[in-house]
Write an enzyme that holds these catalytic residues in place. Structure first.
Site, PDB file in Angstrom:
ATOM      1  N   CYS A  16     -10.892   3.097  -0.332  1.00  0.00           N
ATOM      2  CA  CYS A  16      -9.487   3.275   0.012  1.00  0.00           C
ATOM      3  C   CYS A  16      -9.253   2.469   1.296  1.00  0.00           C
ATOM      4  CB  CYS A  16      -9.234   4.764   0.237  1.00  0.00           C
ATOM      5  SG  CYS A  16      -7.710   5.140   1.094  1.00  0.00           S
ATOM      6  N   THR A  17      -8.127   1.769   1.342  1.00  0.00           N
ATOM      7  CA  THR A  17      -7.911   0.857   2.472  1.00  0.00           C
ATOM      8  C   THR A  17      -7.637   1.576   3.797  1.00  0.00           C
ATOM      9  OG1 THR A  17      -5.650   0.616   1.659  1.00  0.00           O
ATOM     10  CG2 THR A  17      -7.193  -1.140   1.116  1.00  0.00           C
ATOM     11  N   HIS A  18      -7.470   2.887   3.748  1.00  0.00           N
ATOM     12  CA  HIS A  18      -7.332   3.637   5.006  1.00  0.00           C
ATOM     13  C   HIS A  18      -8.682   3.858   5.699  1.00  0.00           C
ATOM     14  CE1 HIS A  18      -3.354   4.706   3.509  1.00  0.00           C
ATOM     15  NE2 HIS A  18      -3.087   5.337   4.641  1.00  0.00           N
TER      16      HIS A  18
ATOM     17  N   ASP B 129       0.873  -1.180   0.000  1.00  0.00           N
ATOM     18  CA  ASP B 129       0.000   0.000   0.000  1.00  0.00           C
ATOM     19  C   ASP B 129       0.909   1.229   0.000  1.00  0.00           C
ATOM     20  OD1 ASP B 129      -2.313   1.646   0.254  1.00  0.00           O
ATOM     21  OD2 ASP B 129      -1.994   1.799   2.402  1.00  0.00           O
ATOM     22  N   SER B 130       0.311   2.386  -0.229  1.00  0.00           N
ATOM     23  CA  SER B 130       1.081   3.629  -0.161  1.00  0.00           C
ATOM     24  C   SER B 130       1.506   3.927   1.283  1.00  0.00           C
ATOM     25  CB  SER B 130       0.227   4.778  -0.687  1.00  0.00           C
ATOM     26  OG  SER B 130      -0.970   4.849   0.052  1.00  0.00           O
TER      27      SER B 130
ATOM     28  N   THR C 269      -6.112   3.135  -4.673  1.00  0.00           N
ATOM     29  CA  THR C 269      -5.566   4.021  -5.699  1.00  0.00           C
ATOM     30  C   THR C 269      -4.759   3.231  -6.731  1.00  0.00           C
ATOM     31  OG1 THR C 269      -5.459   5.731  -4.026  1.00  0.00           O
ATOM     32  CG2 THR C 269      -4.157   6.090  -6.016  1.00  0.00           C
TER      33      THR C 269
ATOM     34  N   CYS D  22      -4.348  -1.373  -1.924  1.00  0.00           N
ATOM     35  CA  CYS D  22      -4.444   0.086  -2.081  1.00  0.00           C
ATOM     36  C   CYS D  22      -5.478   0.350  -3.166  1.00  0.00           C
ATOM     37  CB  CYS D  22      -3.078   0.632  -2.502  1.00  0.00           C
ATOM     38  SG  CYS D  22      -3.093   2.390  -2.890  1.00  0.00           S
TER      39      CYS D  22
ATOM     40  N   GLU E  87      -3.638   8.903   8.645  1.00  0.00           N
ATOM     41  CA  GLU E  87      -2.211   8.655   8.925  1.00  0.00           C
ATOM     42  C   GLU E  87      -1.749   9.463  10.148  1.00  0.00           C
ATOM     43  OE1 GLU E  87       0.523   7.061   6.801  1.00  0.00           O
ATOM     44  OE2 GLU E  87      -0.944   5.940   5.637  1.00  0.00           O
TER      45      GLU E  87
ATOM     46  N   TYR F  30      -0.555   8.613  -2.322  1.00  0.00           N
ATOM     47  CA  TYR F  30      -0.477   8.421  -3.774  1.00  0.00           C
ATOM     48  C   TYR F  30      -1.674   9.085  -4.467  1.00  0.00           C
ATOM     49  CZ  TYR F  30       2.917   4.460  -3.561  1.00  0.00           C
ATOM     50  OH  TYR F  30       4.007   3.650  -3.382  1.00  0.00           O
ATOM     51  N   GLY F  31      -2.774   9.180  -3.734  1.00  0.00           N
ATOM     52  CA  GLY F  31      -4.062   9.493  -4.350  1.00  0.00           C
ATOM     53  C   GLY F  31      -4.178  10.863  -4.969  1.00  0.00           C
TER      54      GLY F  31
HETATM   55  N1  DGL Z   1      -4.647   3.171   1.026  1.00  0.00           N
HETATM   56  C1  DGL Z   1      -4.568   3.951  -0.184  1.00  0.00           C
HETATM   57  C2  DGL Z   1      -5.794   3.657  -1.032  1.00  0.00           C
HETATM   58  O1  DGL Z   1      -6.393   2.639  -0.772  1.00  0.00           O
HETATM   59  C3  DGL Z   1      -4.299   5.353   0.176  1.00  0.00           C
HETATM   60  C4  DGL Z   1      -4.153   6.215  -0.986  1.00  0.00           C
HETATM   61  C5  DGL Z   1      -3.173   7.322  -0.904  1.00  0.00           C
HETATM   62  O2  DGL Z   1      -2.017   7.062  -0.622  1.00  0.00           O
HETATM   63  O3  DGL Z   1      -3.569   8.433  -1.226  1.00  0.00           O
HETATM   64  O4  DGL Z   1      -6.180   4.346  -1.940  1.00  0.00           O
END
Ligand code: DGL
Length: 271
Positions: free
Chosen positions: A186-188, A10-11, A75, A73, A152, A42-43
């Site tokens: 998004c996994t967050h 993931d990012s 994204t 992730c 985060e 990353y998004g």
């Molecule tokens: N967990 C990432 C996702 O599922 C986070 C994206 C990001 O880094 O912006 O999209």
């Protein structure tokens, strides 16, 4: 039977929501997690940059000869999965397909909400996957660029006025569309479950995309007889591209336990 590990990336920390579900479902597997904590989020980046990063993340995980790589992730899954799958001679799985299937199964009124990063929403990937399964379903999508940095930074709790106000701003159009199912694209976002649930009400089903993809992958490995041998002792190892201490402090919120050991730092630019 396949004793090789499973790679997950993931990012940042969000993919731990998928790892946690993999640990629960398949306790005998060795899991290698990479969180690109030095370059998260990353998004908000271009598709080209996300692809460059995702290629490096994949190249790093391939050092461990994984039997499969799970892109935990939203994204990267929405923007780069097909490139990574074409370029690498091993199975690569993402979150979009499993989440779309879970949402189609869950909705009763054919109105599904979708929240994700700007890149995910721009890609239209979830909408395409849902429409291929059921063209009648109406998807109301909204980008939520502030959610990842807030998660985060640990701003996830009910009563936190910042996250509650931003949630209201982002989710009002989705709520007004009358959705009965919301894909946390998004996994967050599962860390915001309580805040989102309180705003939307308990009649809206929240789809955790990390858990959905972990469940499908576990089923696939079992069906294809690719699990580690019975009685194997599973373990998780963690790699990050930034401070190990920061990761260890926050990771426990995603996992529900502490991971002070087994975390190493990687120079991801070398890949
Ligand atoms: N967990 C990432 C996702 O599922 C986070 C994206 C990001 O880094 O912006 O999209």
């Amino acid at each position: 039977m396949d004793n090789r590990p499973i790679g997950i990336f993931d990012s940042g920390l969000g993919g731990l929501t998928a790892l946690r579900e993999m640990e629960r479902l398949l306790p005998g597997e060795r899991l290698i997690y990479f969180g690109d904590t030095g370059r998260v989020p990353y998004g908000s980046r271009t598709t080209e940059t996300i692809l460059t990063y995702a290629r490096q993340d994949t190249a790093f995980l391939r050092r461990f000869d994984p039997k499969v790589i799970l892109i935990a992730c939203g994204t990267v899954s929405a923007t780069a999965l097909h490139h990574l799958a074409e370029e690498n001679p091993l199975p690569i799985r993402g979150v979009v397909g499993p989440a779309a299937r879970a949402a189609v199964q869950a909705t009763r009124n054919h109105r599904v909400g979708l929240i994700g990063t700007a890149a995910t929403i721009r890609s239209g990937a979830y909408e395409r996957a849902i429409s291929a399964l059921d063209p009648e379903i109406q998807v109301t999508a909204h980008a939520c660029p502030l959610f990842v940095p807030l998660v985060e930074n640990g701003r996830t709790r009910p009563g936190d006025v910042v996250i509650e106000q931003i949630c209201k701003d982002y989710l009002t159009p989705v709520k007004e569309a009358g959705v009965d199912t919301l894909i946390l694209g998004c996994t967050h976002y599962p860390l915001l479950r309580e805040v989102l649930g309180a705003f939307l009400g308990d009649r809206v089903t929240l789809i955790d995309v990390g858990a959905a993809c972990a469940r499908e992958l576990a089923r696939e490995l079992r069906e294809k007889d690719l699990l580690a041998p019975v009685g194997a002792k599973g373990e998780s190892r963690y790699f990050v591209s930034d401070e190990v201490e920061n990761f260890s402090a926050l990771a426990s919120r995603f996992l529900g336990y502490r991971v002070a050991r087994r975390i190493e730092r990687v120079d991801i630019d070398k890949y």
